[in-house]
Write an enzyme that holds these catalytic residues in place. Sequence first.
Site, short mmCIF file in Angstrom:
data_model
loop_
_atom_site.label_atom_id
_atom_site.label_comp_id
_atom_site.label_asym_id
_atom_site.label_seq_id
_atom_site.Cartn_x
_atom_site.Cartn_y
_atom_site.Cartn_z
NE ARG A 1 16.87 5.11 15.94
CZ ARG A 1 17.49 5.75 16.96
NH1 ARG A 1 16.80 6.99 17.19
NH2 ARG A 1 18.45 5.38 17.55
CE1 TYR B 1 -3.94 -4.32 3.22
CE2 TYR B 1 -2.96 -3.76 5.52
CZ TYR B 1 -2.96 -4.42 4.17
OH TYR B 1 -1.80 -5.13 4.06
CG ASP C 1 -5.16 3.99 4.56
OD1 ASP C 1 -4.68 4.23 3.10
OD2 ASP C 1 -4.59 2.59 4.96
CE LYS D 1 -0.46 -2.37 -0.63
NZ LYS D 1 -1.09 -2.07 0.35
C1 LIG Z 1 -1.41 -2.34 1.90
C2 LIG Z 1 -2.23 -1.27 2.89
C3 LIG Z 1 -1.65 -0.92 3.81
C4 LIG Z 1 -0.52 -1.59 4.64
O1 LIG Z 1 0.54 -1.23 3.97
P1 LIG Z 1 1.94 -2.02 4.17
O2 LIG Z 1 2.84 -1.37 3.24
O3 LIG Z 1 1.57 -3.49 3.50
O4 LIG Z 1 2.40 -2.22 5.52
C5 LIG Z 1 -2.69 0.09 4.85
N1 LIG Z 1 -3.59 0.42 4.12
C6 LIG Z 1 -4.05 0.00 2.92
C7 LIG Z 1 -5.47 0.67 2.51
C8 LIG Z 1 -3.31 -0.70 1.96
O5 LIG Z 1 -3.91 -1.19 0.90
#
Ligand SMILES: *Cc1c(COP(=O)(O)O)cnc(C)c1O
Length: 385
Positions: free
Chosen positions: A52, A104, A176, A201
């Site tokens: 961890r 988001y 983000d 993504k």
């Molecule tokens: C998908 C997404 C998240 C969350 O990510 P996960 O991997 O699904 O937990 C946060 N911010 C944005 C802009 C996203 O597209």
Amino acid sequence: MKLTSRARFSTVCLHAGQDPDPATGAIVTPIYQTSTYVQQELGRHKGYEYGRTQNPTRMALERNLAAIEGGPAGFAFASGMAAIGAIATMLRSGDHVVVSDNTYGGTFRLFDKVLTRYQLSFSYVDTSKLDEVERALTPATRMLFVETPTNPVMRLTDLRAAADLAHHHNVRLVVDNTFASPCIQRPIELGADIVTHSTTKYLNGHSDSIGGIVIAVRGDDIEWLRFVQNAEGAILSAFDSWLVLRGTKTLPLRMQQHSANGLALAEYLSAHPKVKHVYYPGLPTHPQHELAKRQMHGFGGMLAFELGSLDAARRLLNAVRLHALAESLGGVETLISHPATMTHASVPAETRARIGITDGLVRISAGIEDVEDLKEDLSQALDQV
Ligand SMILES: *Cc1c(COP(=O)(O)O)cnc(C)c1O
């Protein structure tokens, strides 16, 4: 494979953080699938004690992503939401955060449904208007949490100006950067204190892993995030770390194609008589096109367009063949979705209306297929509208 300090972006993506495996010379960082490490004698070990806390595959990814975003240290988490959850632990009860109103949905849910139980408060404002941000700041504000471009209407926030405003008020700017990817936008170069991604993504890019990363600049933030990553334990697994490392090697190549396809589809849809409006920062008609040219390197693969009604959107979405009807984004396959009933269904109807998420709005995450095939598919589906 020693990187000089001058190494350019694609070289950094490919090599940063990864040395040949010390035991065998393997060019690819192995998946260290182990929970613990054998110590040589009491009190003497090789820097690895427990899975961890330290894992060589995860740490290679963390070095790689920190270098890609231009920050000193990164921390990988089991999902994008776990990464944002770790950032939230930097707050103390009584603190206030200003957030992009079009953030988001999962971020909104975490802030609004979970963190408000811990005496934290959040103001949601249109961060593309910095005077609105300034009005929302209070003496308790600790963080400005921004997404740019926003999902799905592609509104931009001027990151350099947002960083200046935040720092003037002793507030951290958190970005983000999932939607743009670091290939297209590097917030730390523009003054951000913390950058986060859902690696699910563009960074992983192949629709086969869930993960998150936080990259921090300030020493005290780095120390806290390292502590919290271990204390809460929501780490990215060795296997997922290896997948994302594989993904970042081709990030610049993929983003080139995502951006080219995004622009071509935006132009194609803009000229189509059944499409009422296209949201894409690479179009000269985008109200912030000049800002996009200034702070982004290319315009990415995300676009949205307005068909005027739920019925029209339904007909299109049920007629596409090559476009996959699915949530998520940033993978090599082109995805198409209906924000009002899919990704943004939990956003209150009046907020959706204010932001521009109408029932006729359709979002595309342009993949890396041949764009002529994508245009042909949209053309036959638009014939059904
Ligand atoms: C998908 C997404 C998240 C969350 O990510 P996960 O991997 O699904 O937990 C946060 N911010 C944005 C802009 C996203 O597209």
